[in-house]
Design a protein around this motif. Structure first.
Motif, mmCIF file in Angstrom:
data_model
loop_
_atom_site.group_PDB
_atom_site.id
_atom_site.type_symbol
_atom_site.label_atom_id
_atom_site.label_comp_id
_atom_site.label_asym_id
_atom_site.label_seq_id
_atom_site.Cartn_x
_atom_site.Cartn_y
_atom_site.Cartn_z
ATOM 1 N N ASP A 1 14.054 -1.860 13.892
ATOM 2 C CA ASP A 1 14.982 -2.396 12.888
ATOM 3 C C ASP A 1 16.410 -2.134 13.345
ATOM 4 O OD1 ASP A 1 16.456 -3.010 10.575
ATOM 5 O OD2 ASP A 1 14.818 -2.366 9.263
ATOM 6 N N SER A 2 17.259 -3.159 13.334
ATOM 7 C CA SER A 2 18.645 -2.984 13.784
ATOM 8 C C SER A 2 19.505 -2.293 12.724
ATOM 9 C CB SER A 2 19.259 -4.328 14.178
ATOM 10 O OG SER A 2 19.278 -5.205 13.074
ATOM 11 N N SER B 1 18.273 1.428 13.429
ATOM 12 C CA SER B 1 19.551 1.308 14.160
ATOM 13 C C SER B 1 19.322 1.017 15.635
ATOM 14 C CB SER B 1 20.385 2.592 14.015
ATOM 15 O OG SER B 1 20.654 2.834 12.656
ATOM 16 N N HIS B 2 18.297 0.227 15.928
ATOM 17 C CA HIS B 2 18.023 -0.177 17.307
ATOM 18 C C HIS B 2 17.923 -1.697 17.374
ATOM 19 C CE1 HIS B 2 17.281 3.982 18.348
ATOM 20 N NE2 HIS B 2 17.113 3.628 19.623
ATOM 21 N N ALA C 1 17.909 -0.869 22.295
ATOM 22 C CA ALA C 1 18.926 0.173 22.466
ATOM 23 C C ALA C 1 19.535 0.521 21.123
ATOM 24 C CB ALA C 1 20.011 -0.295 23.432
ATOM 25 N N LYS C 2 20.135 1.702 21.083
ATOM 26 C CA LYS C 2 20.668 2.221 19.818
ATOM 27 C C LYS C 2 22.004 1.566 19.486
ATOM 28 C CE LYS C 2 21.405 6.588 17.405
ATOM 29 N NZ LYS C 2 20.954 5.950 16.159
ATOM 30 N N ILE D 1 26.170 -1.749 20.735
ATOM 31 C CA ILE D 1 25.058 -1.124 21.453
ATOM 32 C C ILE D 1 25.586 0.036 22.285
ATOM 33 C CG2 ILE D 1 23.475 -1.497 23.393
ATOM 34 C CD1 ILE D 1 22.903 -4.265 22.112
ATOM 35 N N GLN D 2 24.954 1.207 22.173
ATOM 36 C CA GLN D 2 25.398 2.382 22.911
ATOM 37 C C GLN D 2 24.768 2.390 24.300
ATOM 38 O OE1 GLN D 2 24.364 5.625 20.189
ATOM 39 N NE2 GLN D 2 26.521 5.701 19.601
#
Lengths: 117, 474
Positions: free
Chosen positions: B182-183, B226-227, B244-245, B252-253
């Motif tokens: 889930d983003s 948060s991905h 990615a986180k 995106i980190q």
């Protein structure tokens, strides 16, 4: 690609007895016999047989079912000689013949321009 | 070409279209529904296909049962239903159909209600064209209506209530869902409180959502919050998906990428309204921030800016089945009222309660939308070689070559690169190209829809081409 029933059943759910599929039909995909059930879409019958590649795009990339609801036109196949039919919106019938456009040709890896997304 | 006359023609046979047709018909309007699919129900109320047999109607789930009840009502009413029929154009209140056999090619209505729904919002990332990448809605339909499991290692990516619902439903019906990505962050106590406070009319949806979450927890389906999706890898088939986180800034980190083996990736970053017919007919459009697209303006009674053209359901903004039902009823009532079939007092009494109910639903929707936004990261995933326009295989590099001053708007991009010119008519690349041109935050339109809004046989449009039946046109 295999027409064997157990492979097809591996990708078919049981509906837990709530729903029963229609009567079995036989279709041919690129000449290979495939089991389907009345009420299934061509896309569903092909995916149940483990087929993911439906056609090649204009630059020869392999494509399959994407939206599954008639919007994206990625699952276009030839059905009984009719070109550009949406497999996800077309229902199987006994004796139906399906051709996957461009899938008879060489794979991308064998091509010099083998460009990938 | 055969034409038929109706008081009200409804385009789309989902919850909005069916409830609209029922109200119009009950008020005395001669009414028809045009539905592209083989059965009524739409995406909100997906149905068991004709040909399959329901053995245990009592054990069907809520959406299928609600849909069946509504479909039965439509069949009991004097509503003409045109199934397997694409409405390719709208001219005033005349609807152009892709006719089959002796069926009419045109429906001439006094009023048209556009209830064309929505489709999965496309996000362009490297590998999104590989077989095995499906929209979440597509995978859901495949399993729920056809009973076909889309893969053997399924990763669900996306956000919002549908991601949760589809993940739980797919898993519970035997689909091997190995990860849910889930983003958005997991809703904290503040978000939960806001949701609960706004859920006056939608408490059952909250309970349903909690049930899905509890299900995934109890089955220990791994979930990441948060991905975002970064890419899908594979040659001619999906082999893995990389996520990615997302940091607090919504970007995106770097260095947080995780690669998960998969053969199937289901992508569900919300929905995009299908408003093409309203744009073709010239309805004034307004910006919808949550779907980042233009949607038809409508008044309290669901009238658009064009006389005789009304709208209902997800094609106006994404609201889900309950909103679609309420908007459909309202549009049907308004159409009946404007046709003189419902007097002012009766209309006011009925419509006011619908409008009141709608406002409560939409308050809940607003909170949901704010909890599950799609960030700018979604437009930054494509690389030079990534295909943006799936139909014509136009890559980011091709688009980059089409530069100002010669190329300034989406139409120029279309003309110079062929992006948006294929079968799907820009439905999948339009939002991305719009954003490339406009940059972040700007209200800017995508491609201008042209009739036919869906590929149709030329023989169904013009009689003189009847002998060209195997030639589809755009």
């Amino acid at each position: 690609m295999s027409a064997s029933d157990d492979r097809g059943d591996r990708f078919r759910s049981s509906f837990r007895g709530v729903v029963e599929r229609g009567s079995p039909v036989t279709l041919r995909v690129d000449g290979v016999e495939l089991r389907g059930y009345a009420g299934e879409t061509v896309a569903a019958a092909m995916m149940a047989a483990g087929i993911r590649s439906f056609r090649r795009s204009v630059r020869d990339h392999v494509r399959g079912v994407y939206c599954g609801m008639g919007v994206c036109y990625e699952c276009l196949v030839d059905v009984d000689g009719q070109r550009n039919v949406r497999a996800c919106m077309t229902y199987v019938a006994d004796g139906m013949t399906v051709e996957r456009p461009g899938m008879g040709r060489s794979t991308a890896a064998e091509r010099p321009d083998g460009e990938r997304p | 070409m055969k034409a038929k006359k109706y008081g009200v023609v409804v385009v789309g046979g989902g919850p909005a279209g069916m409830s609209a047709a029922l109200e119009a018909s009950r008020a005395g309007a001669t009414t028809a529904i045009v539905e592209e699919r083989h059965s009524l129900g739409g995406q909100g109320y997906k149905q068991v296909p004709a040909g399959f047999q329901v053995k245990r109607p009592d054990r069907l789930d809520r959406q299928i049962r609600a849909g069946r009840a509504l479909i039965e009502e439509v069949h009991d009413c004097a509503v003409d239903v045109y199934l397997d029929t694409v409405a390719w154009g709208l001219d005033g209140t005349h609807v152009g159909l892709e006719a089959h056999g002796d069926a009419p090619a045109e429906l001439r209505a006094d009023q048209v209600i556009v209830a064309t729904g929505a489709y999965d919002r496309p996000v362009v990332f490297p590998g999104w064209t590989l077989p095995g990448v499906l929209t979440a809605g597509g995978a859901h339909s495949l399993l729920r209506t056809q009973g076909v499991v889309p893969g053997e290692r399924i990763v669900m990516v996306g956000t919002g209530p549908l991601l949760l619902a589809f993940s739980a439903q797919l898993h519970s019906q035997g689909a091997p869902v190995v990860h849910v990505i889930d983003s958005s962050p997991f809703p904290g106590p503040g978000a939960m409180t806001r949701l609960a406070l706004s859920a006056r009319r939608d408490a059952s949806l909250l309970v349903e959502g909690a049930g899905y979450l509890a299900y995934l927890l109890s089955r220990r389906v791994p979930r990441l919050y948060s991905h975002a999706i970064v890419r899908v890898d594979g040659t001619d088939a999906v082999q893995s998906v990389t996520v990615a986180k997302l940091g607090g800034d919504g970007a995106i980190q770097p260095g947080t990428e995780k690669t998960i083996e998969a053969d199937t990736v289901c992508v569900g970053y919300g929905l995009a309204p299908s408003s093409e017919l309203t744009r073709v007919v010239g309805c004034r459009q307004i910006w919808d921030r949550s779907s980042e697209s233009f949607v038809p303006y409508r008044d309290d009674g669901m009238r658009t800016s064009r006389p005789g053209v009304l709208v209902a359901g997800d094609c106006t903004r994404i609201g889900g089945a309950e909103v679609a039902l309420a908007e459909g009823r309202l549009a049907g009532l308004t159409a009946a009222h404007d046709a003189g079939l419902l007097d002012d007092a009766k209309y006011r009494a009925r419509s006011e309660s619908e409008i009141h109910e709608l406002r409560q639903h939409l308050r809940f929707r607003d909170v949901l939308d704010s909890l599950y936004p799609i960030g700018d990261w979604a437009y930054d995933l494509a690389k030079d070689a990534t295909v943006v326009c799936r139909c014509e295989d136009v890559t980011m590099a091709d688009l980059a070559a089409a530069r100002p001053p010669w190329v300034v708007d989406p139409s120029d991009v279309k003309a110079t690169t062929r992006a948006g010119m294929g079968f799907c008519q820009g439905r999948n690349c339009g939002a991305h190209i719009r954003r490339l041109i406009a940059g972040p935050g700007l209200e800017y339109p995508s491609f201008t829809p042209r009739p036919p809004v869906k590929p149709s046989m030329i023989s169904s449009i013009a009689e003189e081409f009847r002998d060209l039946d195997d030639k589809p046109i755009l």
